[in-house]
Design a protein around this motif. Structure first.
Motif, PDB file in Angstrom:
ATOM      1  N   PRO A 122       6.722   7.502   5.678  1.00 55.88           N
ATOM      2  CA  PRO A 122       5.260   7.498   5.759  1.00 55.88           C
ATOM      3  C   PRO A 122       4.781   7.578   7.208  1.00 55.88           C
ATOM      4  O   PRO A 122       5.442   7.094   8.121  1.00 55.88           O
TER       5      PRO A 122
ATOM      6  N   ASN B 275       9.879   9.342  -1.988  1.00 57.38           N
ATOM      7  CA  ASN B 275       8.596   9.614  -2.631  1.00 57.38           C
ATOM      8  C   ASN B 275       8.743   9.700  -4.150  1.00 57.38           C
ATOM      9  O   ASN B 275       9.850   9.555  -4.687  1.00 57.38           O
TER      10      ASN B 275
ATOM     11  N   GLU C 188       0.825  -1.213   0.000  1.00 57.77           N
ATOM     12  CA  GLU C 188       0.000   0.000   0.000  1.00 57.77           C
ATOM     13  C   GLU C 188       0.858   1.260   0.000  1.00 57.77           C
ATOM     14  O   GLU C 188       0.536   2.239  -0.685  1.00 57.77           O
ATOM     15  N   ILE C 189       1.941   1.238   0.766  1.00 59.52           N
ATOM     16  CA  ILE C 189       2.844   2.396   0.786  1.00 59.52           C
ATOM     17  C   ILE C 189       3.448   2.608  -0.592  1.00 59.52           C
ATOM     18  O   ILE C 189       3.515   3.729  -1.098  1.00 59.52           O
ATOM     19  N   THR C 190       3.846   1.522  -1.237  1.00 56.20           N
ATOM     20  CA  THR C 190       4.414   1.606  -2.576  1.00 56.20           C
ATOM     21  C   THR C 190       3.382   2.142  -3.564  1.00 56.20           C
ATOM     22  O   THR C 190       3.703   2.986  -4.413  1.00 56.20           O
ATOM     23  N   ALA C 191       2.134   1.683  -3.456  1.00 52.39           N
ATOM     24  CA  ALA C 191       1.066   2.156  -4.350  1.00 52.39           C
ATOM     25  C   ALA C 191       0.826   3.659  -4.189  1.00 52.39           C
ATOM     26  O   ALA C 191       0.387   4.326  -5.129  1.00 52.39           O
ATOM     27  N   ARG C 192       1.117   4.198  -3.005  1.00 50.55           N
ATOM     28  CA  ARG C 192       0.976   5.645  -2.768  1.00 50.55           C
ATOM     29  C   ARG C 192       2.167   6.431  -3.295  1.00 50.55           C
ATOM     30  O   ARG C 192       2.231   7.646  -3.158  1.00 50.55           O
ATOM     31  N   GLY C 193       3.145   5.729  -3.863  1.00 54.34           N
ATOM     32  CA  GLY C 193       4.297   6.416  -4.445  1.00 54.34           C
ATOM     33  C   GLY C 193       5.469   6.596  -3.510  1.00 54.34           C
ATOM     34  O   GLY C 193       6.395   7.344  -3.814  1.00 54.34           O
ATOM     35  N   ILE C 194       5.454   5.905  -2.374  1.00 53.68           N
ATOM     36  CA  ILE C 194       6.591   5.966  -1.455  1.00 53.68           C
ATOM     37  C   ILE C 194       7.250   4.590  -1.454  1.00 53.68           C
ATOM     38  O   ILE C 194       6.611   3.583  -1.155  1.00 53.68           O
TER      39      ILE C 194
END
Length: 134
Positions: free
Chosen positions: A120, A112, A45-51
């Motif tokens: 995050p 990011n 999920e963190i990766t999907a948010r661009g981080i």
């Protein structure tokens, strides 16, 4: 402190009959991901948010060898290294005798979409005292 138990699989061993040195990094990474999940931090999920959570340095000290079918456990602690870096302090122990097999310090950060360091918010929570966590 987070603890993950595992067992050595035959295919992880080299011709000398011990776990290949590169496999230990897989063990460490798997235990870090499990630590994050246990702390309600979803890596995907963190990766999907661009981080992207990335490793910037790994210090590994090999102390003993694991062999096929050895049960072992990994301890994981996450500490603040600086404002934009964190460190996973990890130890691998053979379960039969609690012998230290490896100690590691893996330093990371978040990056990011603009290529800038960013931790995050859910990871920031890990560094707070238990009673102060949301």
């Amino acid at each position: 402190m987070f603890i993950l138990t595992m067992r050595v699989r035959d295919y992880e061993c080299d011709i000398q009959g011990v776990v290949n040195n590169s496999v230990y990094q897989n063990y460490l990474e798997h235990s870090r991901h499990e630590f994050l999940l246990a702390n309600k931090i979803n890596f995907a999920e963190i990766t999907a948010r661009g981080i992207n959570l990335v490793v910037t340095r790994a210090e590994l000290d090999y102390k003993a060898s694991l062999k096929p079918q050895d049960d072992f456990y990994i301890t994981v602690e996450c500490v603040r290294e600086s404002r934009l870096k964190f460190a996973f302090i990890q130890h691998i122990y053979r379960s039969a005798d609690d012998k230290l097999v490896m100690q590691a310090k893996v330093i990371g950060t978040g990056v990011n979409a603009k290529g800038r360091p960013e931790i995050p918010p859910e990871l920031e929570q890990v560094f707070l005292p238990q009673e102060a966590r949301a």
